[in-house]
Design a protein around this motif. Structure first.
Motif, PDB file in Angstrom:
ATOM      1  N   SER A   1       0.818  -1.226   0.000  1.00 42.83           N
ATOM      2  CA  SER A   1       0.000   0.000   0.000  1.00 42.83           C
ATOM      3  C   SER A   1       0.851   1.276   0.000  1.00 42.83           C
ATOM      4  CB  SER A   1      -0.956   0.007   1.210  1.00 42.83           C
ATOM      5  OG  SER A   1      -1.824  -1.101   1.167  1.00 42.83           O
ATOM      6  N   VAL A   2       1.970   1.230  -0.693  1.00 41.26           N
ATOM      7  CA  VAL A   2       2.769   2.442  -0.904  1.00 41.26           C
ATOM      8  C   VAL A   2       2.116   3.231  -2.033  1.00 41.26           C
ATOM      9  CG1 VAL A   2       5.026   3.354  -1.550  1.00 41.26           C
ATOM     10  CG2 VAL A   2       4.874   1.276  -0.166  1.00 41.26           C
ATOM     11  N   ASN A   3       1.822   4.507  -1.800  1.00 38.45           N
ATOM     12  CA  ASN A   3       1.079   5.248  -2.827  1.00 38.45           C
ATOM     13  C   ASN A   3       1.908   6.244  -3.620  1.00 38.45           C
ATOM     14  OD1 ASN A   3       1.430   7.309  -0.974  1.00 38.45           O
ATOM     15  ND2 ASN A   3      -0.679   7.228  -0.219  1.00 38.45           N
ATOM     16  N   ARG A   4       3.230   6.302  -3.366  1.00 37.10           N
ATOM     17  CA  ARG A   4       4.096   7.177  -4.154  1.00 37.10           C
ATOM     18  C   ARG A   4       5.377   6.417  -4.510  1.00 37.10           C
ATOM     19  NH1 ARG A   4       3.704  13.239  -1.367  1.00 37.10           N
ATOM     20  NH2 ARG A   4       1.417  13.239  -1.169  1.00 37.10           N
TER      21      ARG A   4
ATOM     22  N   PHE B   1       1.829  -1.533 -14.944  1.00 39.19           N
ATOM     23  CA  PHE B   1       1.565  -1.243 -13.538  1.00 39.19           C
ATOM     24  C   PHE B   1       0.602  -0.058 -13.402  1.00 39.19           C
ATOM     25  CE2 PHE B   1       2.463   0.899  -9.519  1.00 39.19           C
ATOM     26  CZ  PHE B   1       2.360  -0.151  -8.614  1.00 39.19           C
ATOM     27  N   GLU B   2       0.819   0.969 -14.167  1.00 40.12           N
ATOM     28  CA  GLU B   2      -0.070   2.135 -14.100  1.00 40.12           C
ATOM     29  C   GLU B   2      -1.500   1.770 -14.488  1.00 40.12           C
ATOM     30  OE1 GLU B   2       2.497   6.192 -14.823  1.00 40.12           O
ATOM     31  OE2 GLU B   2       1.943   5.009 -16.585  1.00 40.12           O
TER      32      GLU B   2
ATOM     33  N   ILE C   1      -2.084   4.797  -7.624  1.00 41.02           N
ATOM     34  CA  ILE C   1      -0.720   4.995  -7.140  1.00 41.02           C
ATOM     35  C   ILE C   1      -0.007   6.013  -8.016  1.00 41.02           C
ATOM     36  CG2 ILE C   1       1.517   3.892  -6.730  1.00 41.02           C
ATOM     37  CD1 ILE C   1       0.053   1.320  -6.106  1.00 41.02           C
ATOM     38  N   ALA C   2       0.623   6.984  -7.390  1.00 38.91           N
ATOM     39  CA  ALA C   2       1.373   8.005  -8.123  1.00 38.91           C
ATOM     40  C   ALA C   2       2.735   7.438  -8.493  1.00 38.91           C
ATOM     41  CB  ALA C   2       1.533   9.263  -7.275  1.00 38.91           C
ATOM     42  N   LEU C   3       2.919   7.122  -9.768  1.00 37.10           N
ATOM     43  CA  LEU C   3       4.176   6.569 -10.267  1.00 37.10           C
ATOM     44  C   LEU C   3       4.865   7.594 -11.153  1.00 37.10           C
ATOM     45  CD1 LEU C   3       6.195   4.246 -10.764  1.00 37.10           C
ATOM     46  CD2 LEU C   3       4.723   3.499 -12.651  1.00 37.10           C
ATOM     47  N   ALA C   4       6.047   8.018 -10.741  1.00 36.86           N
ATOM     48  CA  ALA C   4       6.864   8.941 -11.538  1.00 36.86           C
ATOM     49  C   ALA C   4       8.035   8.164 -12.114  1.00 36.86           C
ATOM     50  CB  ALA C   4       7.368  10.096 -10.685  1.00 36.86           C
ATOM     51  N   ARG C   5       8.270   8.323 -13.396  1.00 32.05           N
ATOM     52  CA  ARG C   5       9.420   7.690 -14.034  1.00 32.05           C
ATOM     53  C   ARG C   5      10.372   8.778 -14.516  1.00 32.05           C
ATOM     54  NH1 ARG C   5       6.256   4.395 -18.721  1.00 32.05           N
ATOM     55  NH2 ARG C   5       4.614   4.180 -17.167  1.00 32.05           N
ATOM     56  N   LEU C   6      11.547   8.826 -13.940  1.00 29.19           N
ATOM     57  CA  LEU C   6      12.514   9.862 -14.284  1.00 29.19           C
ATOM     58  C   LEU C   6      13.481   9.337 -15.340  1.00 29.19           C
ATOM     59  CD1 LEU C   6      11.283  10.937 -11.635  1.00 29.19           C
ATOM     60  CD2 LEU C   6      13.530  11.908 -11.119  1.00 29.19           C
ATOM     61  N   ARG C   7      13.712  10.166 -16.360  1.00 27.41           N
ATOM     62  CA  ARG C   7      14.580   9.781 -17.473  1.00 27.41           C
ATOM     63  C   ARG C   7      15.776  10.726 -17.541  1.00 27.41           C
ATOM     64  NH1 ARG C   7       9.349   9.329 -21.472  1.00 27.41           N
ATOM     65  NH2 ARG C   7       8.504   7.376 -20.619  1.00 27.41           N
ATOM     66  N   PRO C   8      16.770  10.496 -16.701  1.00 26.62           N
ATOM     67  CA  PRO C   8      17.939  11.379 -16.700  1.00 26.62           C
ATOM     68  C   PRO C   8      18.907  11.068 -17.834  1.00 26.62           C
ATOM     69  CG  PRO C   8      18.188   9.691 -15.037  1.00 26.62           C
ATOM     70  CD  PRO C   8      16.821   9.505 -15.620  1.00 26.62           C
TER      71      PRO C   8
ATOM     72  N   GLY D   1       4.180  13.764  -4.976  1.00 24.44           N
ATOM     73  CA  GLY D   1       3.280  12.740  -5.502  1.00 24.44           C
ATOM     74  C   GLY D   1       3.117  12.855  -7.000  1.00 24.44           C
ATOM     75  N   ALA D   2       4.235  13.117  -7.697  1.00 21.54           N
ATOM     76  CA  ALA D   2       4.196  13.351  -9.142  1.00 21.54           C
ATOM     77  C   ALA D   2       3.875  12.076  -9.908  1.00 21.54           C
ATOM     78  CB  ALA D   2       5.528  13.924  -9.607  1.00 21.54           C
TER      79      ALA D   2
END
Length: 531
Positions: free
Chosen positions: A108-111, A158-159, A165-172, A233-234
């Motif tokens: 139940s992790v939401n971020r 997953f999304e 659930i707030a899922l942020a995917r960072l593309r550095p 929560g991005a």
């Protein structure tokens, strides 16, 4: 917020831990890794720690327990090497991401913030900036890019299943910092690359593959983006890179130390690619030709979305980050974790050497002591080569963390013993060490070994030999402890080395238990991932 960082001991992970420690919103941090860092050292002292290997399906249970009560998960776990073991890389990188996300949902992790990459994007042949809507089909020929694209599909699924659930995917872009210097040398240039010369020589001309252009970001800046993503929560994808574009000419200017002017020699790409492939297959170069493909065809990223939604702005330019990395490469900088270990690694911080003024007293037979210490160093050299070979051969098993921890500790102690011998004015052995090294190599040509395949029995016997070697080393520390005063060393130093040997035997005992329960069975596969 309670935050769990998966893969917290690497380049980005170390910077994320430091950033989390500076944020008032963060109340506690749990760091997860296959191999624990030196938890008393910065920045690893800012977190609690636990071990887990995310490649295995049964890691979901472990992760779910570890994620319990967490407000956010930052997933940075990624295996870059060895290039030759594609199944292992795919299990850690792609299956591992699936396991982390599944466990986060069950806990139940939401971020969640996940480390994607510019490498996930589809190939381009121009410098037009692309935003996050550009395709993520990867770049053919680059295993890193192909796995990053596959990871994106895992996140898509997953999304769709967990829209709450707030899922942020960072593309550095490329992530640089001085402390990653030794790590990047090992992963890409190799141990034999003379990067130390950068401290003394500024080459007037630098050969650069034609068409190379890339974006970089300092580790501190990318860490801020990860932390902002979980605090806010991005959701969705975010390009993370500094403003400037690192072209071949710009890279050459930084390497050569020139502020302007022509500093590069453009190398044609077609003949360069097979040369890199040949060097990689000959084990001269750790990186393969896929990295050239990615450097040539990855898009320039538009970072407007991160600036707008995360209020993110890089403090360092890509050029500054690269210049800092080059300094770290030259000096062999690192941190107190196995991925980031410095190039020259000894235990002198924990186990001090005698003062330069120290001399052996006349009551000591210097010739006998020199011979004894030289023989132990020669044996340590053979043992180090053996445990490093074991570490590489069994890196897809559940006991790899133990093997790696022991290998790292033995490497550090080996260098310390060498430095201790030299501090006493003794020369290093020139015959015994090579002879024992050759003997150790020949000992691996065993009749039970399967041609071109590791034997199920190999791990059992190799572990037994290493346990014997560690026992002999332990006795050596006890002998030297009796002469600590004469050597100019605190007796407690050898006490700690004896305790470390006991820990190594314990780790090897766990490896032996794992191996012996599988080695001689006919009713099951020997080393199946996850078993």
């Amino acid at each position: 917020m309670r935050v769990v960082v998966v893969g917290a001991t690497g380049n980005a992970g170390s910077a994320v831990l430091e950033e989390l420690s500076d944020r008032e919103e963060i109340t506690s941090v749990l760091g997860l890794a296959r191999r624990l860092p030196e938890t008393a050292c910065e920045p690893f002292s800012h977190a609690e720690w636990a071990t887990v290997d995310i490649q295995f399906p049964d890691s979901v249970k472990t992760l779910t327990k570890l994620f319990s009560g967490a407000d956010a998960v930052i997933h940075l776990g990624w295996l870059i090497q060895p290039n030759s073991k594609r199944e292992l890389l795919r299990r850690v990188n792609v299956d591992g991401t699936e396991h982390v996300l599944k466990a986060a949902a069950e806990a139940s992790v939401n971020r969640i913030a996940v480390a994607s990459s510019v490498g996930a994007y589809s190939a381009v042949d121009d410098d037009q900036p692309r935003d996050e809507s550009w395709g993520t089909e990867g770049i053919s020929g680059s295993h890193y890019s192909e796995d990053k694209a596959a990871q994106e599909r895992v996140m898509d699924e997953f999304e769709a299943l967990h829209p709450d659930i707030a899922l942020a995917r960072l593309r550095p872009g490329l992530i640089f910092q001085a402390e990653a210097g030794a790590e990047i040398q090992r992963y890409f240039a190799g141990r034999l690359a003379p990067v130390q010369l950068l401290q003394k020589v500024s080459p007037p001309l630098v050969p650069i593959p034609h068409g190379i252009r890339t974006q970089a970001v300092h580790a501190r800046d990318v860490a801020k983006a990860y932390v902002e993503a979980i605090i806010r929560g991005a959701r969705g994808a975010f390009n993370i890179a500094s403003d400037d574009l690192l072209t071949g000419e710009a890279i050459a200017s930084i390497v050569s130390g020139r502020s302007a002017g022509r500093a590069s020699i453009a190398l044609p790409f077609p003949p360069l690619k097979p040369l890199v492939r040949a060097a990689h297959r000959a084990r001269v170069l750790p990186m393969d030709e896929g990295w050239l493909e990615m450097a040539r065809h990855a898009p320039v990223m538009d970072t407007s979305r991160a600036r707008s939604i995360l209020d993110w702005h890089p403090e360092a330019s890509g050029s500054d980050a690269l210049a800092e990395l080059l300094e770290g490469l030259a000096s062999g900088e690192g941190h107190g974790s196995i991925p980031l270990r410095p190039r020259s690694q000894s235990a002198t911080n924990e186990h001090p050497l005698p003062s330069p003024e120290h001399e052996l007293p006349s009551s000591i037979d210097a010739g006998l002591l020199r011979s004894y210490m030289a023989d132990h160093l020669a044996g340590a050299t053979a043992g180090l080569k053996r445990i490093q070979a074991m570490e590489g051969a069994f890196d897809d098993t559940a006991v790899y963390p133990q093997l790696s921890q022991v290998a790292d500790a033995i490497e550090s102690e080996h260098q310390w013993l060498s430095e201790l011998i030299q501090a006493q004015g003794f020369p290093r052995p020139v015959i015994a060490a090579p002879a024992l090294w050759l003997g150790e190599r020949l000992s691996r040509a065993k009749p039970y070994a399967r041609p071109l395949k590791r034997s199920p029995a190999a791990l059992v016997l190799e572990t037994e030999l290493m346990m014997a070697a560690v026992t002999a080393k332990r006795q050596g520390w006890e002998v030297l402890s009796d002469y600590a005063d004469e050597l100019g060393i605190e007796a407690s130093v050898f006490d700690r080395l004896v305790e470390a040997a006991d820990d190594q035997r314990k780790d090897l005992g766990e490896v032996h238990t794992y191996a012996r329960q599988r080695a001689f069975r006919t009713d099951r596969a020997t080393f199946v991932p996850g078993e």
